[in-house]
Write a protein that holds these residues in place. Structure first.
Motif, short mmCIF file in Angstrom:
data_model
loop_
_atom_site.label_atom_id
_atom_site.label_comp_id
_atom_site.label_asym_id
_atom_site.label_seq_id
_atom_site.Cartn_x
_atom_site.Cartn_y
_atom_site.Cartn_z
N ALA A 171 0.83 -1.21 0.00
CA ALA A 171 0.00 0.00 0.00
C ALA A 171 0.86 1.26 0.00
CB ALA A 171 -0.93 -0.01 1.21
N GLY A 172 1.88 1.29 0.85
CA GLY A 172 2.72 2.48 0.94
C GLY A 172 3.52 2.74 -0.32
N ILE A 173 4.11 1.67 -0.88
CA ILE A 173 4.92 1.83 -2.09
C ILE A 173 4.04 2.19 -3.28
CG2 ILE A 173 6.41 0.61 -3.72
CD1 ILE A 173 7.50 -0.97 -1.27
N ALA A 174 2.88 1.53 -3.38
CA ALA A 174 1.98 1.80 -4.51
C ALA A 174 1.39 3.21 -4.46
CB ALA A 174 0.85 0.78 -4.52
N SER A 175 1.36 3.82 -3.28
CA SER A 175 0.79 5.17 -3.16
C SER A 175 1.68 6.22 -3.80
CB SER A 175 0.59 5.52 -1.68
OG SER A 175 1.84 5.76 -1.06
N GLY A 176 2.96 5.88 -4.04
CA GLY A 176 3.90 6.84 -4.60
C GLY A 176 4.93 7.34 -3.63
N LEU A 177 4.88 6.89 -2.37
CA LEU A 177 5.92 7.27 -1.42
C LEU A 177 7.29 6.84 -1.94
CD1 LEU A 177 4.22 6.31 1.97
CD2 LEU A 177 4.70 8.62 1.16
N VAL A 178 8.30 7.62 -1.61
CA VAL A 178 9.65 7.33 -2.09
C VAL A 178 10.26 6.26 -1.19
CG1 VAL A 178 11.87 8.32 -2.73
CG2 VAL A 178 9.81 9.70 -2.91
N LEU A 179 9.90 5.03 -1.46
CA LEU A 179 10.33 3.88 -0.68
C LEU A 179 10.71 2.74 -1.62
CD1 LEU A 179 7.45 3.90 1.98
CD2 LEU A 179 9.80 4.67 2.35
N GLY A 180 11.56 1.85 -1.13
CA GLY A 180 11.98 0.70 -1.92
C GLY A 180 11.39 -0.58 -1.38
N ARG A 181 11.36 -1.59 -2.23
CA ARG A 181 10.80 -2.90 -1.84
C ARG A 181 11.81 -3.78 -1.12
NH1 ARG A 181 12.13 -2.80 -7.11
NH2 ARG A 181 13.35 -4.49 -8.00
N GLU A 182 13.10 -3.39 -1.18
CA GLU A 182 14.14 -4.28 -0.64
C GLU A 182 14.08 -4.38 0.88
OE1 GLU A 182 15.03 -0.45 0.07
OE2 GLU A 182 14.74 -1.22 -1.96
N GLY A 183 13.76 -3.28 1.58
CA GLY A 183 13.68 -3.33 3.04
C GLY A 183 12.62 -4.30 3.52
N PRO A 184 11.37 -4.15 3.05
CA PRO A 184 10.34 -5.13 3.43
C PRO A 184 10.71 -6.56 3.05
CG PRO A 184 9.31 -3.18 2.50
CD PRO A 184 10.80 -3.01 2.32
N LEU A 185 11.35 -6.76 1.89
CA LEU A 185 11.70 -8.12 1.48
C LEU A 185 12.76 -8.72 2.40
CD1 LEU A 185 11.63 -7.88 -2.41
CD2 LEU A 185 10.26 -9.39 -0.99
N ILE A 186 13.73 -7.90 2.81
CA ILE A 186 14.75 -8.39 3.75
C ILE A 186 14.10 -8.72 5.10
CG2 ILE A 186 16.78 -7.70 5.08
CD1 ILE A 186 17.63 -6.04 2.62
N HIS A 187 13.21 -7.85 5.57
CA HIS A 187 12.53 -8.09 6.85
C HIS A 187 11.65 -9.32 6.77
CE1 HIS A 187 10.48 -5.92 10.50
NE2 HIS A 187 11.14 -7.01 10.84
N MET A 188 10.87 -9.43 5.70
CA MET A 188 10.00 -10.61 5.55
C MET A 188 10.81 -11.87 5.33
SD MET A 188 6.65 -9.31 3.38
CE MET A 188 7.57 -8.58 2.03
N GLY A 189 11.96 -11.76 4.64
CA GLY A 189 12.81 -12.93 4.48
C GLY A 189 13.32 -13.44 5.82
#
Length: 369
Positions: free
Chosen positions: A48-66
């Motif tokens: 939701a946050g990334i799709a909204s246009g916030l300047v965020l990357g997917r790598e942090g959540p993927l590392i945390h979820m991993g």
């Protein structure tokens, strides 16, 4: 944005932000990785946050979820704490490998960035290698093979240009220290504002990012497409400088809101802009020629990562795997090393250590030393 913030604040506060500091805190035994609530909140809130246009990357959540998936498997098979930590570290490395299709960067990130927490043994290291390779294979099967950033490849610059790359690295090191400081101040400032009226603040942030997406779309989003366009289309010096300023503000502002999201990809974009701006400024100096401004942008991409995260080898390998610019290895190494030296000389600390210290202080625990 409101949905992502609500999920984090109501269901899993530890899901806010990148999550890499949470993995490091877990490996130290100072944070608890509650995978049952973290995984759905990090996944849905991050999307939701990334799709909204916030300047965020997917790598942090993927590392945390991993790392959380590693903890989940450790709980299922009832491993002892040592082997659970190996699974958590392996899952974290696999998350980075999947995010950027970069298995070597995933391996090195665990062994370099998490060197204080990672117990280096034959079993632990090979576990990280297997996890990162497996994640990359699955990623390629589902999303297709190839580079994550298929940009122009540059020839190796002449050795006489290396002093320019060294100067670029020093300047990036200064910028990295300033960036880390701005990120921490933004987090504290946003926390104080949200304490008074959280939903009015979230509405203001969502409205602002919506306007930015509409009027200045290049100042929003993770930055991967921006990097490709920067190295493909010609920009004026003023346009590059303005975009660097805007994205610096939107990066620290987006992260401080508290939705799940990383800063790797935004930092890569900021590094690219910094390198391109440097090349354009150097071109104005009499008797100094810059054949390929994009080459400086590629080198700076890894340098800002090295200066902020303080993992220069990971920064070098990450850029090489992302872009395929193998002939640029030497200038990238020079730029990343000088950026790291400058950040260290200025007394800066790695960004994830700073974020972990802040988390521990807010939890009433002594910071990491």
């Amino acid at each position: 944005v409101a949905l992502a913030v609500w999920m984090v604040r109501r269901l899993a506060p530890e899901a806010a932000g990148s999550g890499i500091q949470e993995i490091e805190g877990t490996l130290q035994g100072r944070r608890r990785l509650g995978w049952k609530r973290l995984l759905p909140v990090k996944f849905a809130g991050g999307a939701a946050g990334i799709a909204s246009g916030l300047v965020l990357g997917r790598e942090g959540p993927l590392i945390h979820m991993g790392g959380a998936i590693g903890a989940m498997f450790g709980a299922f098979v009832r491993f002892d704490p040592h082997f659970r930590r190996i699974l958590i570290a392996s899952g974290a490395g696999a998350g980075l490998a999947a995010a950027f299709n970069a298995p070597l960067a995933g391996i090195l990130f665990v062994t370099e960035e998490m060197r204080n927490e990672f117990r280096y043994t034959f079993v632990s290291f090979q576990s990280v290698v297997v996890a990162c390779v497996s994640a990359t294979i699955v990623n390629d099967l589902w999303l297709g093979e190839g580079l994550s950033l298929p940009i122009q490849t540059f020839a190796a610059p002449p050795l006489g240009d290396l002093p320019l790359y060294a100067l670029l690295g020093l300047l990036i090191g200064v910028y990295g220290v300033l960036f880390n400081g701005a990120l921490l101040k933004s987090l504290d400032g946003m926390a104080a504002v949200m304490h008074r009226n959280v939903w009015l603040t979230v509405a203001a942030v969502g409205t602002t990012i919506g306007l930015i997406v509409w009027f200045v779309p290049e100042a929003a989003g993770g930055g991967e497409r921006l990097i490709e366009s920067l190295l493909r289309d010609e920009r004026t010096l003023a346009a590059v400088a303005l975009l660097l300023l805007l994205r610096s503000i939107t990066t620290v502002g987006s992260y401080s809101v508290g939705t799940p999201g990383g800063i790797f990809a935004p930092m890569l974009a900021l590094g690219t802009l910094s390198g391109l701006l440097f090349a354009k400024l150097v071109a104005l100096v009499p008797f100094v020629s810059v054949a390929e401004p994009g080459a400086f942008a590629v080198a700076a991409m890894g340098a800002l990562f090295a200066a902020t995260v303080r993992a220069p080898v990971t920064g070098v390998i990450l850029v090489l795997e992302l872009t395929g610019n193998l002939e640029m290895a030497l200038p990238i190494i020079v730029t990343c090393l000088l950026a790291t030296f400058a950040a260290e000389a200025l007394g800066g600390r790695p960004v994830y250590r700073l974020l972990l210290d802040r988390t521990l202080r807010r939890a009433g625990k002594p910071p990491d030393r």
